[in-house]
Design a protein around this motif. Sequence first.
Motif, short mmCIF file in Angstrom:
data_model
loop_
_atom_site.label_atom_id
_atom_site.label_comp_id
_atom_site.label_asym_id
_atom_site.label_seq_id
_atom_site.Cartn_x
_atom_site.Cartn_y
_atom_site.Cartn_z
N ILE A 159 -70.02 -27.34 34.41
CA ILE A 159 -71.01 -26.54 35.14
C ILE A 159 -70.25 -25.80 36.22
N SER A 160 -70.09 -24.49 36.06
CA SER A 160 -69.07 -23.79 36.84
C SER A 160 -69.53 -22.42 37.31
N ASN A 161 -69.03 -22.05 38.51
CA ASN A 161 -69.07 -20.67 39.01
C ASN A 161 -70.47 -20.11 39.14
N ALA A 162 -71.44 -20.93 39.55
CA ALA A 162 -72.77 -20.39 39.82
C ALA A 162 -72.72 -19.48 41.04
N GLY A 163 -73.39 -18.34 40.94
CA GLY A 163 -73.47 -17.42 42.07
C GLY A 163 -72.12 -16.85 42.44
N GLY A 164 -71.92 -16.64 43.76
CA GLY A 164 -70.63 -16.19 44.26
C GLY A 164 -70.32 -14.73 43.96
N GLU A 165 -69.06 -14.41 44.07
CA GLU A 165 -68.51 -13.06 43.87
C GLU A 165 -69.04 -12.06 44.89
N ASP A 166 -69.40 -12.55 46.10
CA ASP A 166 -69.84 -11.64 47.16
C ASP A 166 -68.76 -10.64 47.54
N GLU A 167 -67.51 -11.08 47.41
CA GLU A 167 -66.41 -10.21 47.80
C GLU A 167 -66.31 -8.97 46.91
N SER A 168 -66.98 -9.01 45.76
CA SER A 168 -66.93 -7.85 44.86
C SER A 168 -67.67 -6.65 45.43
#
Length: 623
Positions: free
Chosen positions: A351-360
Amino acid sequence: MLLFVSLVFMFISCDDDQVLDGFLNGDDENSEIIDPDPEPGTDDPYNVITDAVDIPCDYDFTTTTVNASLNISCDYDLKGQRISLPDGVKLNFDGGKITNGSLVFSSKGVIDGQLLNIDLQVEGDLAIEHPHFIFVPSRWDMVQGKTTDDKAFQNKENLNTAIELTHDLGMEVFEIDKLDAYFFGRRLTSHAPFSYEDNSIKVPSNTHFLMSDNTFIRVQPTNNPFSRLLMTFKAQNVIIEGGNLVGDRYLHDYSNVTDETGVSRNTHGYGSLVNIAGSQNITVDNVNIYEGEGDGVLVQISAIRNTDGSIKPGEMESSNVVIKNSLIDKCRRNNFSIIDANGVIIENNVISNAGGEDESGQDYAGTAPEVGIDLEAYRERRADGSLYKYERVTNVTIRNNKFVGNDVADVIVYTASFVDIIGNTFDNRVGVHAGHDVKIANNEFTAGDRITTQIAVSFDNFIVNDTEHLTYNIEVTGNTISGYDTSMKVGTQNVTVSENKLYDFVTGINITDIENAQISNNTLESNRSVSYGYFSRGNSIAKNVTIKGDKISVQHRPIYLNDLNKRLSGSVDRLLFDNCTFLSNRELYIYNSKNITIQNSEISERVEAVNSENIVLTNNQIL
C-alpha cells in the motif's frame, strides 16, 4: 453445471523487492503494448460437448432437429433472422462463429461460451456449455489502446453485456487474458446505484472475475470526478483476481464540474478503481490497483443508514470483504477508503504512495486525506448534541501489509471500532481519532524520509459535550518503532501499552490526557543529543496510570513532565512509575506538576521536582 474442474491460479509475490521497486518507479512494460487480438483458434479447454457433428458452411439453422448437437466450424451470417431452435439443441465451438441475428432455444439448449459475441442474440431456455467463460475481446467489439470517450463508453457497455449474458447463462468464472482498453462512465454522481448501473464495469453475485498479468483495464481520461472502474453492488460471493486496474490521475481533467445535484466538484477526489457497495463475501486477490484520481479501493453500504445507525429496508451493508496479495499505489486521495463495513480484512498487500506530489505543482497532486488506509464513517453531531450515524465501520483487520511512501499517514482510524492492526511494516503514522477498541500489535515502524507527521503511533482524547469520550480501549503491544521524532503520543481512556521497543527518537512517549492506563515492559532507547523518554507539556492529566518495568536510556532527560496533573483535585489519582530503569546523564525533571510517584526504580541521576506537589520517591536506587 456440466463439469467440475480444478483451477490453478498464478500469483505475483509482493515480497519480490526488485519487481516492486520497478513498479513503484513507473516501470510498466505491458502498458500500451497492444496486440490486435488475432482470431482465436479452435482449442477449447472447457469443451464438454463431445457428441457434436460437423455441418456444412451453408447450413440452414431453421432445419435443425430435436436434440441436435452441432459443430460450428464456419462463419455463419444469420442475415438478421430470428431463428427458433427445437428442444435439446447443443452448439459447439469448432473455430467458427454465428453473427447478425438471434437464436431462440426452445428448452434445454446448450451453447459453447466461445460462440457468444456482441452480434449474436440468444434467448430462451439455455445454458452455457461450461461455467468457466473465456472473454475474447474481438468477439465483443472491444477497442484497445487510446480511444475516444464514445468508444471507451461502448467498451464498458460491451463488456457489461458479456458479463450479464454469460452470468444469466450460468457463468461462474469470467476470465480475461490479453486486454488493454479504456472504459468510461458519463454520469456525474457518486450515488451507488447510479454509479453501478451507469459508470462501472459491473461484477454480479457468484462471479469469479479472473484477469491475468496481461489484463489492463483503464479509466478513460476525462473530467468526470465520479469514475467507478470495477464495482459490486448488493452482490454476494464475488472474487476479483489478477490484472491491472489503472486510473487517470496523471491524465485527468481537473477543471471544475457541477454534479447532477448542482454541487460544484472542484477537488475531483471522488472516483474509485474498485468500489464494493453493500456487498458480502467479496475477495480482491492479486490485483494491481494504481493511479486513481480519487481512491484505489472504496468499501461502503448500498445507501446511507438511518440516523440511529440502523440499515434502511432493502439496503445492504458490506461484510466479509477481503483484499489481499495486491498492490494499491499512487491513488490521489486514499489508497483505501472504508466508509461503511462490518468485517473487512486487508492483508499481504503493498500500500504505497497515496496522495503527495505537491512539489509537482500540478493538479494531480494529492487531495486530502492522502492516507494509505482511511477508516472513516460519516456521522453528524447535531446542535442538540445528538449523533446521526449515517455510516458505520467496525471489525476491520489490517495485517501483514507493507506501507511505503503514503503522504499523510499509513492508517487512520477515525470513527471506526474493533480494529486490529497487526504484523505490518510502516514508514509513516498510524493514528486513532474518535475510534475505539483498537489493537496495534507486532508492527515495524521505520520513519520514511518524507513523512508529513513525525509521529509513529498517536491516539489521544476525543471528547464531545465535555463528557462523551469517543476514543477508548486502545492496546499497543509488541511494536518496534525507529527513527521518528515522537515514537508514541498516548492519551484517552482504558489504554494498554506494553512490550514495545522504541529507538532513535526525540520523544519516546508523549503523554496527553490519559486515564486508566497500564504501560509496561517497554524499551526506550535514543542516542539523539536531545532525547526524552517520557514527555508531557501542556497541562495534561495522567489519572490512574501505571508505568511499570520500562527501560529508558536517552541522552537528555528520561522524564520531562511539565504542568502535569495540575487540574486534578485531591491526591489519590496519580501517575506511577514502578520498577523502571532510567539511564541518562541528565536528571529526571518534574515541573509545576503533582500526584506523581517513582518507586522501586533504578536512576542514573537525581530527580528534580520544581514547584510541584505530592511527588513521592520511594525505594529507588541511584546508579
